[in-house]
Design a protein around this motif. Sequence first.
Motif, mmCIF file in Angstrom:
data_model
loop_
_atom_site.group_PDB
_atom_site.id
_atom_site.type_symbol
_atom_site.label_atom_id
_atom_site.label_comp_id
_atom_site.label_asym_id
_atom_site.label_seq_id
_atom_site.Cartn_x
_atom_site.Cartn_y
_atom_site.Cartn_z
ATOM 1 N N GLY A 22 -5.068 -1.072 -1.769
ATOM 2 C CA GLY A 22 -5.546 -0.152 -0.752
ATOM 3 C C GLY A 22 -6.028 1.131 -1.383
ATOM 4 N N GLU A 34 0.822 -1.199 0.000
ATOM 5 C CA GLU A 34 0.000 0.000 0.000
ATOM 6 C C GLU A 34 0.867 1.263 0.000
ATOM 7 N N LEU A 50 -5.520 0.064 -6.774
ATOM 8 C CA LEU A 50 -6.086 0.844 -5.683
ATOM 9 C C LEU A 50 -7.611 0.828 -5.766
#
Length: 286
Positions: free
Chosen positions: A127, A104, A149
Motif C-alpha cells: 500500500g 498496510e 510500498l
Amino acid sequence: MANWTHYWKKETMLDPVGMASGPLDHTASSSFRDRGVSPGDRVYVISLYDNGLEGYIPDEIGELTGLVEIDLSLGNFTGGIPNVFWDMPNFYQLSLRNCGLTGEIPSSLGSCPQFARLTVTGNQLTGTVPASLAACTGLMHLLISSNNLSGPFPPVIESFEHLEQLEISRNNFTGTIPEWVESLDGLWWFFIDDNQFSGPTPFLGDKPNLTHLNISNNPLNGNLEDILGSYPTLQYGNIDNTDITGVLSPSHFNPDHIVSLEVRGCLLYTSPSPRDGLLSRMPSSA
C-alpha cells in the motif's frame, strides 16, 4: 524462539527487559495480572527488541494506557501492525523494524495526533502512506524503508511541518518529487533511494540542517548546482545512478565536516582543465 508468555510471566521481568514502571491509574485485566502487570503498576516504555519474540502482537498491550513508546524490533511476528496502539493518549513512538510484518500501514494511526516517530523498516508492508496521517501534525520521524510500498511520493508528508527524518528508500514509489519538498525546512535526513522516482529533482540546498541525503538509484534529472546550491551542511550525499549533471563546486562542502559524496554513474565534472579548457569527467566517487 521466545514467546510473549515468557516476558509477561513474572513481575520481576519488567526491569530486565526494559520496561519502566510506576503507579497505574487504571485496573489491569486478569490476563495482565497473570503476566506480571498488576494494579498499581504503570508501564511507560516497552523495549523488547531482538528478544526472539514470535507470533501475533497481543491486543492486551492496548490495556497499558500509560505507554508512550514501544520497540519490538527484530521479532518474527505474524500479521500486520495492530490497531491497539492508537487509542493510548500519550503514545508517540513505535519501532517495529525487521519484524516480518505484512499488510498496510493502518489508517487508524491518524487517530493518534500526538504521534511523533514511526519506524517500520524492513518488513513486507504494502500500500502507501495513508492520508489520515495528516492528523499527526507533530510527526518528526518517518522511517518506512525496505518494504513493498507503492504509489506516488506520499502527499501526506506535506502536512508534517516538524519532519526531521524521512526515509522511504527501497520501496516501489513512482512519479515525480513534488516541489513542496523544498518547504520541509526541518529535514536533516532525506533518503528516497532505490525507488522509481523520475523527473526534476527539487532544490534542496537551502536546508539549514540537512546533513544526510540519498536520492540514488532513481532516474532523476537536474543540474547539481540547482539541486544543492551552496550546501555547507552536507556530511553525506549519494546521487549514484541518477541523470543529474553539472559541475562539482567546492562551495558544496564545508571543510569543517567529514564529507562523503557518492556520484557513480552520473555525468558530473570538476573545474575546467587548464590543459585543454575542457571539463574533466568526475571520478566514480568523491
